[in-house]
Design a protein around this motif. Structure first.
Motif, PDB file in Angstrom:
ATOM      1  N   LEU A 162       0.839  -1.204   0.000  1.00 55.90           N
ATOM      2  CA  LEU A 162       0.000   0.000   0.000  1.00 55.90           C
ATOM      3  C   LEU A 162       0.874   1.255   0.000  1.00 55.90           C
ATOM      4  N   ASP A 163       0.327   2.294  -0.566  1.00 59.42           N
ATOM      5  CA  ASP A 163       1.041   3.560  -0.644  1.00 59.42           C
ATOM      6  C   ASP A 163       0.814   4.378   0.634  1.00 59.42           C
ATOM      7  N   LYS A 164       1.915   4.855   1.218  1.00 61.86           N
ATOM      8  CA  LYS A 164       1.781   5.577   2.498  1.00 61.86           C
ATOM      9  C   LYS A 164       1.078   6.918   2.342  1.00 61.86           C
ATOM     10  N   ASN A 165       1.327   7.572   1.209  1.00 62.22           N
ATOM     11  CA  ASN A 165       0.653   8.855   0.997  1.00 62.22           C
ATOM     12  C   ASN A 165      -0.845   8.676   0.948  1.00 62.22           C
ATOM     13  N   TYR A 166      -1.229   7.618   0.233  1.00 60.67           N
ATOM     14  CA  TYR A 166      -2.655   7.325   0.145  1.00 60.67           C
ATOM     15  C   TYR A 166      -3.212   7.114   1.559  1.00 60.67           C
ATOM     16  N   ALA A 167      -2.491   6.303   2.341  1.00 58.24           N
ATOM     17  CA  ALA A 167      -2.949   5.981   3.693  1.00 58.24           C
ATOM     18  C   ALA A 167      -3.066   7.240   4.545  1.00 58.24           C
ATOM     19  N   THR A 168      -2.052   8.102   4.467  1.00 56.88           N
ATOM     20  CA  THR A 168      -2.081   9.336   5.263  1.00 56.88           C
ATOM     21  C   THR A 168      -3.285  10.186   4.883  1.00 56.88           C
ATOM     22  N   ASN A 169      -3.474  10.374   3.580  1.00 54.98           N
ATOM     23  CA  ASN A 169      -4.595  11.209   3.133  1.00 54.98           C
ATOM     24  C   ASN A 169      -5.931  10.601   3.539  1.00 54.98           C
ATOM     25  N   SER A 170      -6.020   9.297   3.359  1.00 56.39           N
ATOM     26  CA  SER A 170      -7.279   8.628   3.650  1.00 56.39           C
ATOM     27  C   SER A 170      -7.621   8.758   5.142  1.00 56.39           C
ATOM     28  N   LEU A 171      -6.618   8.548   5.995  1.00 54.36           N
ATOM     29  CA  LEU A 171      -6.879   8.649   7.438  1.00 54.36           C
ATOM     30  C   LEU A 171      -7.180  10.092   7.843  1.00 54.36           C
ATOM     31  N   SER A 172      -6.579  11.048   7.140  1.00 52.22           N
ATOM     32  CA  SER A 172      -6.813  12.456   7.502  1.00 52.22           C
ATOM     33  C   SER A 172      -8.263  12.866   7.276  1.00 52.22           C
ATOM     34  N   THR A 173      -8.923  12.224   6.301  1.00 54.03           N
ATOM     35  CA  THR A 173     -10.318  12.611   6.032  1.00 54.03           C
ATOM     36  C   THR A 173     -11.192  12.346   7.262  1.00 54.03           C
ATOM     37  N   ILE A 174     -10.725  11.475   8.146  1.00 53.56           N
ATOM     38  CA  ILE A 174     -11.504  11.179   9.354  1.00 53.56           C
ATOM     39  C   ILE A 174     -11.709  12.456  10.188  1.00 53.56           C
ATOM     40  N   PHE A 175     -10.685  13.310  10.219  1.00 56.32           N
ATOM     41  CA  PHE A 175     -10.816  14.523  11.039  1.00 56.32           C
ATOM     42  C   PHE A 175     -11.794  15.500  10.405  1.00 56.32           C
ATOM     43  N   GLU A 176     -11.806  15.507   9.098  1.00 57.84           N
ATOM     44  CA  GLU A 176     -12.673  16.454   8.421  1.00 57.84           C
ATOM     45  C   GLU A 176     -14.120  15.966   8.363  1.00 57.84           C
ATOM     46  N   TYR A 177     -14.300  14.690   8.047  1.00 55.35           N
ATOM     47  CA  TYR A 177     -15.659  14.189   7.797  1.00 55.35           C
ATOM     48  C   TYR A 177     -16.118  13.103   8.775  1.00 55.35           C
ATOM     49  N   GLY A 178     -15.274  12.736   9.703  1.00 54.14           N
ATOM     50  CA  GLY A 178     -15.652  11.691  10.646  1.00 54.14           C
ATOM     51  C   GLY A 178     -15.361  10.306  10.084  1.00 54.14           C
ATOM     52  N   VAL A 179     -15.670   9.282  10.886  1.00 52.52           N
ATOM     53  CA  VAL A 179     -15.494   7.900  10.444  1.00 52.52           C
ATOM     54  C   VAL A 179     -16.750   7.535   9.658  1.00 52.52           C
ATOM     55  N   ARG A 180     -16.585   7.338   8.359  1.00 51.02           N
ATOM     56  CA  ARG A 180     -17.748   7.092   7.497  1.00 51.02           C
ATOM     57  C   ARG A 180     -17.816   5.625   7.073  1.00 51.02           C
ATOM     58  N   PRO A 181     -19.011   5.204   6.623  1.00 51.61           N
ATOM     59  CA  PRO A 181     -19.151   3.819   6.148  1.00 51.61           C
ATOM     60  C   PRO A 181     -18.625   3.691   4.726  1.00 51.61           C
ATOM     61  N   PRO A 182     -18.395   2.473   4.257  1.00 53.76           N
ATOM     62  CA  PRO A 182     -18.042   2.269   2.852  1.00 53.76           C
ATOM     63  C   PRO A 182     -19.285   2.439   1.971  1.00 53.76           C
TER      64      PRO A 182
END
Ligand SMILES: NC(=[NH2+])NCCC[C@H](N)C(=O)O
Length: 616
Positions: free
Chosen positions: A126-146
């Motif tokens: 997995l790409d770390k940048n992708y992971a960082t960005n993806s996890l950061s969205t949690i702060f902006e939009y919360g933990v969302r469902p798939p």
């Protein structure tokens, strides 16, 4: 890329691009990406492009084991593909197949690189940048469902105790499992109806009403004092078994009730209300929401059903039965003309799928009723009530609850355990546990009470959900209150510990959200990376549960989060102190990872019906 500007219809294209962009943003805001689903799509594209002659090729995506050498995920399609070719008379080495697959995977932000290993495994990193960005969205939009393919109308039939009888541990399991399934499906964005299919219409009401009329002749004007329905039930049953005259009246009463005679309906309501109040106490304590729609609801629909089924029913020793391809039939009309549990369930499923137009109906009962539901579903398919192309129906069965002696769960004196007593014992034992840990010395009385309830009800729910529901399960307060292993107590403590880290650094959740705009989660250290990847699996875990409706996957996941967090925390400083204990450095990237962990945990707890407390 070259664009032919003369063909560029500015306004229309701009609008289309804007629309697409809006959809993309909305999707990120409301949904989290499922890694497994993304990988499955990518590899489907690659494999169909590389091997167009194979229809329906096997797409096998799995998590890699613990060794980071093997990447994070694997695609194991090369071996089965080689086998398919072998059967077609072509010999291709699996490694060669793997290589060809890799060459055809479209590039995607998710993937850093691939490695073909061993006889043809494709290791995916997995790409770390992708992971960082993806996890950061949690702060902006919360933990969302798939994402889900379609919003479905779902009816969950659970809890469903019987009026005038004790609600027992089997009903407790149904209540806990059913509620958690509802919470999960609601979170995914489906439209859920929570139905309590109470047993409120059987022949037992004849004897109950006849007994009520004898004992409290003025019941129509004065509410009878029957708070102890169990005793009342036993009394009437005794008369029913011993007194022929009474038995006759009981039968006549059922007939009157089922033809909606007002006085009988009144008596019936009085009796139902007593049970209803008792059930509600349990639901309130466990924070369970349910709409009551019992067997009685279907009386006129049952009458209608029997007419409609006239040509499908077979005579069997005076009964009218319906075969659906299984080993036993449904009894639709008894020899005395009355209806049965089968009749009400057939009328109910028809109402649910056809009148109310649900897409999916879920029944949560003990596994002992598996044959009943198989027969029901078989018959419903046969008469065209279930259309497998559009409807999904599930019987979510569960094993029996055993006592610590591995025998049927009973009190010491051999009686069935009253659920309210059980919950009270949970409260008592939870308080003892908290006192043993001297929490009463640091928490305010209010905090202590919250912790007590959270632990008591949390441990009862969690120990039920964490066991594979298909197996029988041993009810043991000692086990569920242990603070090690996969227990609610361990997890609730882990959560409060995680929450206390930011508190120590004087950072409120709001402040952390603020910081997330200028700082990034760090995933450099092995243990940070490991934790980050576990958190990213959240959407996958939920999707998996929608397939088999087994909540223990979520419990295993929560436990994995907690233990991976501990590994991270033991190896990575979040807060550094000097020799006198003063804070000299706060690692914001790690605090962010800590907070993201807490937020994912909170969401999982919510689905499991656990109420975390920030201090415990
Ligand atoms: N539609 C249904 N059959 N729901 C389940 C009902 C459970 C039943 N009242 C029992 O106690 O076993």
């Amino acid at each position: 890329m070259e664009t032919d500007l003369s063909k560029f219809n500015k306004e229309a294209d701009f609008a289309a691009v804007a629309e697409q962009l809006k959809n993309c943003i909305e999707k990120v805001q409301t949904r989290m990406q499922s890694i497994t689903e993304n990988l499955t799509n990518l590899f489907t594209t690659a494999i169909t492009a590389a091997f167009p002659d194979i229809t329906d090729p096997p797409i096998v995506i799995a998590l890699s084991g613990n060794n980071p050498k093997f990447g994070d995920y694997q695609c194991n399609s090369a071996l089965p593909l080689a086998n398919i070719y072998k059967q077609l008379g072509k010999k291709i080495a699996p490694r060669e197949i793997a290589q060809k697959i890799v060459e055809n995977v479209p590039s995607h932000e998710l993937i850093e690189k691939f490695e073909v290993a061993g006889p043809g495994f494709i290791n995916i990193f997995l790409d770390k940048n992708y992971a960082t960005n993806s996890l950061s969205t949690i702060f902006e939009y919360g933990v969302r469902p798939p994402s889900i393919k379609k919003k479905l109308k779902v009816l969950v039939d659970f809890s469903s105790p019987n009026i005038a009888k004790e609600m027992h541990v089997g009903h407790l399991r149904s209540t806990i499992i059913g509620d958690s399934i509802c919470r999960l499906l609601e979170f995914l964005g489906h439209d859920i109806l929570r139905i309590n299919h109470v047993g409120d219409w059987g022949t037992q009401f004849g004897m109950l009403i006849a007994h009520l009329q004898d004992k409290f002749p003025d019941y129509l004007v004065k509410s009878p004092p029957i708070s102890d329905l169990q005793t009342f039930y036993k009394e009437s049953k005794k008369r029913f078994d011993e007194d022929e005259e009474f038995k006759k009246r009981a039968y006549a009463s059922v007939v009157k009730l089922q033809s909606f005679d007002p006085d009988h309906i009144k008596a019936w309501e009085l009796i139902c209300n007593v049970s209803r109040k008792e059930f509600q106490k349990i639901y309130d304590r466990l924070d369970i929401k349910l709409i009551e729609r019992g067997e009685s609801f279907y009386q006129t629909r049952m009458e209608q059903l029997v007419k409609e089924l006239a040509n499908d029913l077979e005579e069997d020793e005076g009964r009218k039965v319906l075969w659906g391809g299984g080993t036993i039939p449904l009894t639709i009309v008894k020899s005395d003309g009355g209806f049965t549990y089968d009749t009400s369930d057939m009328a109910a499923i028809k109402h649910r799928l056809h009148e109310e137009k649900h897409d999916w109906v879920i029944y949560v009962t003990d596994a002992g009723q598996a044959t009943h539901f198989q027969t029901l579903f078989g018959c419903a398919k046969k008469i065209g009530v279930i259309d497998e192309k559009v409807h999904r129906v599930d019987h979510v069965g569960f094993g029996v609850v055993l006592g610590e002696d591995k025998k049927k769960f009973k009190t010491r004196s051999g009686d069935t355990v009253r659920l309210l007593d059980l919950l009270d014992e949970g409260l008592r034992r939870a308080l003892d546990k908290l006192k043993e840990k001297e929490r009463d010395k640091v928490l305010t009385p209010e905090e202590l009470k919250q912790a007590q309830e959270s632990v008591a009800y949390g441990c009862i729910k969690y120990s039920d959900l964490s066991h594979n529901r298909n197996h029988e399960y041993v009810f043991s307060f000692d086990k569920m209150l242990e603070d090690k292993g996969n227990t609610a107590v361990y997890l609730l403590y882990a959560y409060t510990r995680i929450k206390s880290i930011a508190r120590t650094a004087n950072l409120t959740p709001e402040k952390i959200r603020e910081l997330s705009k200028t700082h990034q989660i760090t995933l450099e250290h092995d243990k940070e990376w490991k934790l980050g990847k576990v958190l990213l699996r959240f959407p996958d875990v939920l999707l998996k549960i929608t397939k088999d409706l087994c909540l223990h996957h979520l419990c295993e996941y929560v436990y994995e989060i907690a233990t991976t967090f501990t590994e991270f925390y033991d190896n990575c400083y979040c807060i550094e102190r000097d020799s006198v204990g003063d804070i000299v450095n706060i690692n914001i990237g790690r605090i962010l990872l800590t907070e993201a962990t807490a937020m994912v945990l909170e969401r999982c707890f919510y689905i499991l019906g656990l109420k975390p407390v920030s201090k415990m």
